[in-house]
Write an enzyme that holds these catalytic residues in place. Structure first.
Site, PDB file in Angstrom:
ATOM      1  N   ASP A  84     102.993  10.433  53.537  1.00 15.01           N
ATOM      2  CA  ASP A  84     103.837   9.769  54.540  1.00 15.01           C
ATOM      3  C   ASP A  84     104.714   8.734  53.837  1.00 15.01           C
ATOM      4  O   ASP A  84     104.216   7.711  53.363  1.00 15.01           O
ATOM      5  CB  ASP A  84     102.969   9.087  55.593  1.00 15.01           C
ATOM      6  N   ALA A 116     101.674  -3.035  65.227  1.00 15.41           N
ATOM      7  CA  ALA A 116     102.519  -1.847  65.112  1.00 15.41           C
ATOM      8  C   ALA A 116     102.020  -0.807  66.095  1.00 15.41           C
ATOM      9  O   ALA A 116     100.837  -0.756  66.434  1.00 15.41           O
ATOM     10  CB  ALA A 116     102.468  -1.298  63.680  1.00 15.41           C
ATOM     11  N   ALA A 117     102.939   0.039  66.568  1.00 16.67           N
ATOM     12  CA  ALA A 117     102.588   1.143  67.456  1.00 16.67           C
ATOM     13  C   ALA A 117     103.277   2.393  66.935  1.00 16.67           C
ATOM     14  O   ALA A 117     104.501   2.436  66.840  1.00 16.67           O
ATOM     15  CB  ALA A 117     103.027   0.840  68.889  1.00 16.67           C
ATOM     16  N   ALA A 118     102.483   3.387  66.567  1.00 17.14           N
ATOM     17  CA  ALA A 118     103.034   4.588  65.946  1.00 17.14           C
ATOM     18  C   ALA A 118     102.789   5.796  66.834  1.00 17.14           C
ATOM     19  O   ALA A 118     102.505   5.667  68.024  1.00 17.14           O
ATOM     20  CB  ALA A 118     102.413   4.769  64.560  1.00 17.14           C
ATOM     21  N   ILE A 134     100.401   8.198  66.717  1.00 14.99           N
ATOM     22  CA  ILE A 134      99.027   8.591  67.020  1.00 14.99           C
ATOM     23  C   ILE A 134      98.176   7.415  67.484  1.00 14.99           C
ATOM     24  O   ILE A 134      97.233   7.581  68.241  1.00 14.99           O
ATOM     25  CB  ILE A 134      98.398   9.254  65.777  1.00 14.99           C
ATOM     26  N   GLY A 135      98.499   6.216  67.049  1.00  9.38           N
ATOM     27  CA  GLY A 135      97.708   5.055  67.438  1.00  9.38           C
ATOM     28  C   GLY A 135      98.457   3.765  67.210  1.00  9.38           C
ATOM     29  O   GLY A 135      99.623   3.777  66.775  1.00  9.38           O
ATOM     30  N   GLN A 136      97.820   2.645  67.529  1.00  5.43           N
ATOM     31  CA  GLN A 136      98.430   1.338  67.336  1.00  5.43           C
ATOM     32  C   GLN A 136      97.459   0.427  66.594  1.00  5.43           C
ATOM     33  O   GLN A 136      96.248   0.639  66.615  1.00  5.43           O
ATOM     34  CB  GLN A 136      98.855   0.729  68.671  1.00  5.43           C
TER      35      GLN A 136
END
Length: 617
Positions: A450, A299-301, A303-305
């Site tokens: 979240d 996953a890639a969000a 703030i980070g992955q």
């Protein structure tokens, strides 16, 4: 006669040469296999080069380049007898640190539930976006997170999906400022282009009044905004994701559509940049603690992955790696986003953008601290250890730091895929989600705020919801929670006076509001309290809560005198997420029963005041 013989030999020789060339020519071989397009393309290239050679524009020959071999994403490690680090495959580490293929997409989740039921998708790629035709399940389709009957059975719904690409994260203040400047210039050009188009062809027909009036709110501009945020990542993308959960009464429809693309994920770091972060945070020998590491992110969000790996003791883990420069650019990113929103005049005054940005900044600083997130996760693991149906993964401390967080890898399907399972399972998951939300606020006073559906992974085999991602967890003051519970009970029991009293104590109202604002505020409270108003199971498909709130929201934005308290931003994001999840599931949940269980055991503070009889259960 001899001349004819010599001519015959020459022809035969040329024929043999031509046959040998044909044998070695990949183009002709492709044509033999039915690939006529390759033959035509090669012929056109040769003809074009010949023409430009004759004209003196070029010199040389056409050179064919073979496509680079795809890199293996998983790298395996072992340890030498002398304790030094080595790879099982000697070229694996070199490959891991090689220059990345910038156009390599990451694999997307195909939506497989635990009973192997699939969502059928056809993908068309265009301009960096994918248009997926998703077949409807149970002859229903989703509109604004509300499940409604489809107009025709199995009618395909075209949904835009973005295929993430491997791009280096802009890590310096200059590169990020340049990115925002380029976005602003692109939006300005798009506005000019749309204005010219409307001058020639007239304004488009649209149900959204703002997009019909403003040339800035064109579909192309909305896509420019979404793709730029996905490339920038960091606070800019996080703000976009926060805005994406609003409805059309607050944010125009074209922007919401673009932000929905943003919510699906960011671009990913190239391997070289990824290795730099790991080396800086964990030391250059970080791989000595692993047997394998998958460079293709799960996953890639914003703030980070997240990457899959296996530790030396055989534990499957998820390693979350923060994008470089993100934590240091939060303030500048938020200021740039605010300037952009102020310039475009997209956000209505009733949203109190300055206050919202202040709260977002505080949340982002907390989310960028992975040591704090690790502490939050351990705390939740302790709090939920005695509650059946929930599981919080272990934190692996020796492969974690302020910018890298390693946790036990857990499996399951996200909430939107649980909607494909049977009604009993959907009811169970909906109940557990609402129970968790009430416990977090009124029992723990510590909430993971979240509401992303992928943070709740349901394991059908164990009937357990695996909980992940605790960067947005926060505490709530006792006095705030006391009054908020009183207000929830007042909303559930349709007690107008108590709703107004608690709203003033909490800071939602000033006491000087007009009757129009008071009525809209109270009715909004009654709408939210509806699932808790009567005993028995509440069917979240029976009423359109989101539409009712949207209609009331327009009035409140016009007449609101004060922004909500700071605690409300994250709290209402989580509460609305829990409601949307139950709506998505089509769950039937005994909401009042769950609320009364909390209320009857709740210990109010010393300043407790008894509400009117109508507000008591």
């Amino acid at each position: 006669m001899s001349s004819l013989n010599q001519l015959g030999r020459l022809v035969n020789g040329l024929s043999l040469i031509a046959k040998e060339i044909a044998k070695r020519s990949q183009t002709i071989e492709s044509a033999k296999n039915g690939d006529i397009e390759t033959l035509i393309a090669s012929s056109v290239k040769n003809a074009l080069v010949t023409a430009t050679d004759l004209a003196g524009l070029t010199k040389g020959k056409v050179r064919e380049f073979s496509k680079p071999r795809p890199q293996e994403s998983v790298v395996y490690f072992n340890v030498n007898n002398d304790g030094g680090q080595a790879n099982v495959n000697s070229s694996a580490n070199d490959a891991a640190r090689a220059s990345p293929n910038l156009d390599k997409p990451i694999n997307c989740d195909k939506g497989v539930s635990s009973n192997d039921q699939r969502i059928h998708e056809d993908t068309v790629v265009n301009d960096g976006l994918e248009r997926k035709c998703e077949s409807n399940v149970d002859n229903k389709r989703d509109v604004d997170d509300v499940e409604v009957a489809a107009t025709a059975p199995d009618a395909p719904v075209v949904v835009k999906r973005r295929r993430p690409r491997e791009r280096k994260v802009p890590a310096t203040p200059f590169s990020r400022a340049f990115g925002f400047a380029a976005l602003g210039a692109g939006l300005a050009w798009g506005t000019v282009h749309e204005s010219a188009k409307r001058l020639v062809y007239g304004s488009p027909n649209s149900n959204d009044k703002q997009s019909a009036v403003s040339p800035f709110l064109s579909e192309k501009n909305a896509e420019r905004l979404a793709l730029a945020l996905c490339r920038m990542r960091g606070a800019a993308l996080k703000i976009g994701q926060m805005l994406s959960i609003q409805d059309e009464s607050l944010v125009p429809a074209p922007i919401l559509a673009a932000l929905d693309i943003v919510r699906q994920g960011a671009d990913v770091m190239p391997r070289s940049q990824l290795n730099q972060v790991l080396d800086a945070e964990l030391g250059s020998n970080w791989s000595s603690k692993l047997t394998s590491f998958d460079y293709e992110p799960m996953a890639a969000a914003s703030i980070g992955q997240v990457h899959r790996a296996v530790t030396k003791d055989g534990m499957d883990v998820a390693i979350k790696i923060q994008y470089p420069g993100v934590a240091d650019s939060i303030e500048s990113d938020i200021e740039n986003v605010k300037l952009l929103l102020d310039y475009t005049n997209l956000i209505p005054e009733g949203l109190y953008l300055d206050r919202a940005m202040k709260v977002a900044k505080e949340e982002l600083f907390r989310e960028c601290d992975y040591e704090l997130e690790a502490s939050n996760q351990k705390r939740f693991r302790d709090l939920l250890s005695a509650h059946e149906g929930f599981y919080v993964p272990l934190v692996v401390d020796d492969i974690s730091s302020k910018r890298v967080l390693t946790t036990e890898l857990v499996s399951g399907v996200p909430i939107d895929k649980v909607a494909l399972l049977n009604q009993g399972t959907r009811n169970y998951v909906g109940r557990k989600l609402l129970q968790l939300t009430l416990m977090e606020l009124f029992v723990f006073r510590f909430m993971q705020t979240d509401p992303n559906w992928s943070n709740f992974l349901y394991d059908e085999a164990t009937k357990t919801i695996n909980l992940i991602d605790f960067g947005a967890a926060r505490d709530y003051p006792k006095r705030f929670v006391d009054d908020y519970l009183r207000m929830v009970m007042a909303c559930a029991n349709n007690d107008r006076e108590a709703v107004i009293e608690m709203s003033q104590r909490l800071g939602f109202l000033t006491g000087k509001e007009s009757e129009v604002m008071l009525e809209a505020h109270v009715q909004a409270g009654f709408v939210v309290g509806l699932p808790f108003s009567k005993p028995g199971g509440y069917d979240f498909r029976s009423t359109n809560i989101t539409q009712s709130m949207s209609n009331l929201g327009v009035t409140m934005l016009r007449h609101r005198l004060t922004p909500p308290p700071d605690e409300a931003y994250s709290l209402h994001r989580k509460l609305s997420g829990a409601f949307f999840a139950c709506i998505k599931l089509g769950a039937v949940v005994p909401c009042r029963e769950l609320l009364l269980q909390v209320y009857e055991h709740y210990q109010f503070g010393e300043d407790e005041e008894i509400l009117s009889n109508a507000s008591l259960p």
